[in-house]
Structures are given as C-alpha cells and as structure tokens.
Design a protein around this motif. Structure first.
Motif, mmCIF file in Angstrom:
data_model
loop_
_atom_site.group_PDB
_atom_site.id
_atom_site.type_symbol
_atom_site.label_atom_id
_atom_site.label_comp_id
_atom_site.label_asym_id
_atom_site.label_seq_id
_atom_site.Cartn_x
_atom_site.Cartn_y
_atom_site.Cartn_z
ATOM 1 N N GLY A 53 0.857 -1.180 0.000
ATOM 2 C CA GLY A 53 0.000 0.000 0.000
ATOM 3 C C GLY A 53 0.894 1.230 0.000
ATOM 4 O O GLY A 53 1.792 1.335 0.834
ATOM 5 N N THR A 54 0.666 2.143 -0.932
ATOM 6 C CA THR A 54 1.542 3.316 -0.996
ATOM 7 C C THR A 54 0.768 4.596 -1.238
ATOM 8 O O THR A 54 -0.261 4.585 -1.932
ATOM 9 N N SER A 55 1.247 5.685 -0.649
ATOM 10 C CA SER A 55 0.726 7.010 -0.998
ATOM 11 C C SER A 55 1.855 7.793 -1.678
ATOM 12 O O SER A 55 1.834 9.011 -1.687
ATOM 13 N N TYR A 56 2.846 7.049 -2.172
ATOM 14 C CA TYR A 56 3.983 7.607 -2.922
ATOM 15 C C TYR A 56 4.888 8.477 -2.053
ATOM 16 O O TYR A 56 5.589 9.346 -2.558
ATOM 17 N N GLN A 57 4.851 8.282 -0.725
ATOM 18 C CA GLN A 57 5.845 8.942 0.112
ATOM 19 C C GLN A 57 7.149 8.180 -0.127
ATOM 20 O O GLN A 57 7.156 7.110 -0.740
ATOM 21 N N GLY A 58 8.257 8.711 0.359
ATOM 22 C CA GLY A 58 9.555 8.138 0.010
ATOM 23 C C GLY A 58 9.726 6.657 0.284
ATOM 24 O O GLY A 58 10.169 5.891 -0.583
ATOM 25 N N SER A 59 9.363 6.210 1.480
ATOM 26 C CA SER A 59 9.720 4.831 1.829
ATOM 27 C C SER A 59 8.950 3.794 1.012
ATOM 28 O O SER A 59 9.474 2.726 0.700
ATOM 29 N N GLY A 60 7.715 4.101 0.641
ATOM 30 C CA GLY A 60 6.967 3.170 -0.200
ATOM 31 C C GLY A 60 7.651 2.980 -1.549
ATOM 32 O O GLY A 60 7.661 1.878 -2.108
ATOM 33 N N LEU A 61 8.236 4.048 -2.052
ATOM 34 C CA LEU A 61 8.918 3.964 -3.345
ATOM 35 C C LEU A 61 10.162 3.081 -3.243
ATOM 36 O O LEU A 61 10.490 2.335 -4.173
ATOM 37 N N VAL A 62 10.839 3.155 -2.098
ATOM 38 C CA VAL A 62 12.024 2.308 -1.893
ATOM 39 C C VAL A 62 11.608 0.830 -1.853
ATOM 40 O O VAL A 62 12.281 -0.034 -2.424
ATOM 41 N N ILE A 63 10.479 0.542 -1.225
ATOM 42 C CA ILE A 63 10.004 -0.847 -1.166
ATOM 43 C C ILE A 63 9.695 -1.353 -2.580
ATOM 44 O O ILE A 63 10.124 -2.446 -2.972
ATOM 45 N N ILE A 64 8.938 -0.568 -3.336
ATOM 46 C CA ILE A 64 8.564 -1.011 -4.690
ATOM 47 C C ILE A 64 9.822 -1.227 -5.535
ATOM 48 O O ILE A 64 9.943 -2.210 -6.269
ATOM 49 N N HIS A 65 10.784 -0.329 -5.406
ATOM 50 C CA HIS A 65 12.015 -0.449 -6.194
ATOM 51 C C HIS A 65 12.752 -1.736 -5.851
ATOM 52 O O HIS A 65 13.214 -2.462 -6.743
ATOM 53 N N HIS A 66 12.875 -2.045 -4.563
ATOM 54 C CA HIS A 66 13.545 -3.286 -4.161
ATOM 55 C C HIS A 66 12.775 -4.502 -4.677
ATOM 56 O O HIS A 66 13.361 -5.466 -5.150
ATOM 57 N N ALA A 67 11.456 -4.458 -4.561
ATOM 58 C CA ALA A 67 10.653 -5.598 -5.010
ATOM 59 C C ALA A 67 10.855 -5.836 -6.511
ATOM 60 O O ALA A 67 11.039 -6.974 -6.956
ATOM 61 N N ARG A 68 10.859 -4.759 -7.286
ATOM 62 C CA ARG A 68 11.039 -4.900 -8.738
ATOM 63 C C ARG A 68 12.425 -5.451 -9.060
ATOM 64 O O ARG A 68 12.582 -6.296 -9.928
ATOM 65 N N LYS A 69 13.445 -4.948 -8.342
ATOM 66 C CA LYS A 69 14.824 -5.419 -8.572
ATOM 67 C C LYS A 69 14.953 -6.913 -8.303
ATOM 68 O O LYS A 69 15.681 -7.632 -8.970
ATOM 69 N N LEU A 70 14.223 -7.374 -7.284
ATOM 70 C CA LEU A 70 14.298 -8.783 -6.880
ATOM 71 C C LEU A 70 13.337 -9.663 -7.681
ATOM 72 O O LEU A 70 13.298 -10.876 -7.493
ATOM 73 N N GLY A 71 12.531 -9.046 -8.538
ATOM 74 C CA GLY A 71 11.570 -9.820 -9.340
ATOM 75 C C GLY A 71 10.385 -10.309 -8.521
ATOM 76 O O GLY A 71 9.782 -11.332 -8.856
ATOM 77 N N LEU A 72 10.051 -9.593 -7.465
ATOM 78 C CA LEU A 72 8.926 -9.984 -6.604
ATOM 79 C C LEU A 72 7.711 -9.163 -7.034
ATOM 80 O O LEU A 72 7.683 -7.948 -6.878
ATOM 81 N N ASP A 73 6.696 -9.876 -7.515
ATOM 82 C CA ASP A 73 5.591 -9.198 -8.199
ATOM 83 C C ASP A 73 4.426 -8.859 -7.247
ATOM 84 O O ASP A 73 3.269 -9.160 -7.534
ATOM 85 N N PHE A 74 4.761 -8.229 -6.141
ATOM 86 C CA PHE A 74 3.702 -7.853 -5.195
ATOM 87 C C PHE A 74 2.730 -6.889 -5.875
ATOM 88 O O PHE A 74 3.172 -5.889 -6.464
#
Ligand code: SF4
Length: 244
Positions: free
Chosen positions: A43-64
C-alpha cells in the motif's frame, strides 16, 4: 511487542517478527514473497519509503500487487506521479476509491467535511476502502518508519492484528522500512533516479489530500497535515487497534 497469538497461517509469528527485526529489506521482502506471494500487497501514498520498497521488489523480481488510496482529493502532482511511477516500474497501481465521489459526499454530509469532521472524512475516503482491500489479503506492506513521529515510534517490522473479531480474521502488517531514516530513504531515491512528488522540493514534507496538507516548517516529518486539529493520523494505521 506482545504476541498473544503465537501462530498465524502456520507461522510462528513471534519468532518471525524477532528474526525480521535483524533482516535486510531484501531478505524481508524475499521471505514475504516466498511465504505469501500475491496475498501480500504494497500500500503506498507515494511517500519516500513506499517507493524504496517497490524499487527493491522490482529489482528482486517480486511481483507484489501495489495499491493506493485515491480519495479524489489528491494534488494534481500526485495523480501525475502515479502515471510516472507506473511507467518507471512497469507496473499498474490499483486505485482504491471511496463509495461516494466528493460531490456525493458533500450532498450527504455537507461540503468541506474535512474542515468540520476530518475523522469522518478520513473514515469514508480512506479507512473503509482500505478495510475492504485488507479483507481480501493476508499481508499489508507499508512504508511506516519509526522516526516519522511519536505515534509510529513503536512500529515493528512484522505485526499481527485482529482484523475481524466476528470472523476470527487476522492480518499481518509488514513495515520493512521501520528502521530506515528519512535521510537514507531520500539518498536511495536520488541515487536510483526514482520519480517522486515534486511538492517535496517545494517544501511539503508529508503529502496527502490537498485540503489537509500545508507547507510546514516544523521538525516533525508529518508537519503540515491537518493543521489546526489535534489529528496526526488519518486512521489507516490506527483502526486496527492493538497488535496481538
Ligand atoms: S486527509 Fe482530509 S480530505 Fe483526505 S480523507 Fe482525510 S479529512 Fe478528507
């Protein structure tokens, strides 16, 4: 943190929570994906930390799956950011909307409900749509950080809440950024070139709906939200009550 319920979905919750306190963001997300797959959602409101989570997930190939609460009262810059992030990450972000439009809400409750009864407004436009989403999933991944304010200082990496007493339903809340600092978040975002809300560069610290977000000079990371009210939280992180 007290875990009165030792086991949930076959997990020793207390042991996993203790282990994840010392795990890296990558390890935490990897474990969550292997254990829950798409039943864990960001769940994100596009504050900084949510963006870091999405970026890590994409890098790791985790399709949350990723969702956001669209109150209909977000800044134009925030709506534009959603499209930029979807293109940057190559994902779709699900918008959760309230049952009433802003105009319908004004007809039912009177105009500018945020100015007279902000708790009611937040319940209708944020908490209820979120509750519907959480009733369908097992893990809610958030960008909460402990240094965001007193109400968030005790945030655990993994928390278990009673979600629906009647049906005996529980939800795990994963806060994998809990021990990150604001500085570390922004260093990461700048280094990776992740799109972010331009309002941050204009002095806004925490960005929510336009009627309840002002530019702020205070020290608190959430300064500028609900100015003139005691309110510091919209309710999405408090309606679950105590963790168990
Ligand atoms: S932040 Fe303000 S406008 Fe947005 S839902 Fe809450 S009270 Fe309403």
């Amino acid at each position: 943190m007290a875990f009165l319920l030792e086991e949930h979905a076959g997990l020793d919750v207390r042991a996993e929570a203790a282990r994840l306190e010392g795990a890296s963001l990558e390890e935490t997300l990897q474990w969550t994906w292997e254990t829950f797959g798409k039943q864990a959602q960001i769940g994100t409101s596009y504050q900084g930390s949510g963006l870091v989570i999405i970026h890590h997930a994409r890098k790791l190939g985790l399709d949350f799956p990723v969702f956001t609460l669209d109150t209909g009262l977000l800044f134009p810059e925030t709506y534009a950011l959603k499209a930029r992030l979807e293109a940057f990450f190559g994902i779709g972000i699900q918008s959760l909307e309230p049952s009433q439009t802003v105009a319908e809400q004004a007809e039912t409750y009177g105009g500018d409900l945020w100015a007279s009864h902000p708790d009611t407004c937040c319940s209708l436009r944020k908490v209820l749509p979120l509750q519907q989403q959480l009733s369908r999933i097992d893990v809610w991944i958030t960008g909460l950080r402990r240094t965001q304010g007193d109400s968030r200082a005790q945030t655990g990496i993994l928390e278990l809440y009673e979600f629906d007493k009647l049906r005996g339903r529980h939800i795990l809340k994963l806060n994998p950024m809990a021990n990150w600092s604001r500085e570390a978040v922004w260093e990461y975002i700048k280094a990776e070139g992740i799109p972010y809300n331009p309002l941050h560069d204009r002095g806004y610290r925490s960005i929510g709906c336009w009627p309840c977000t002002k530019m702020a000079s205070g020290e608190s990371e959430r300064a500028g939200r609900w100015e003139g009210f005691e309110k510091t939280e919209c309710g999405i992180h408090t309606f679950l009550g105590s963790n168990i």
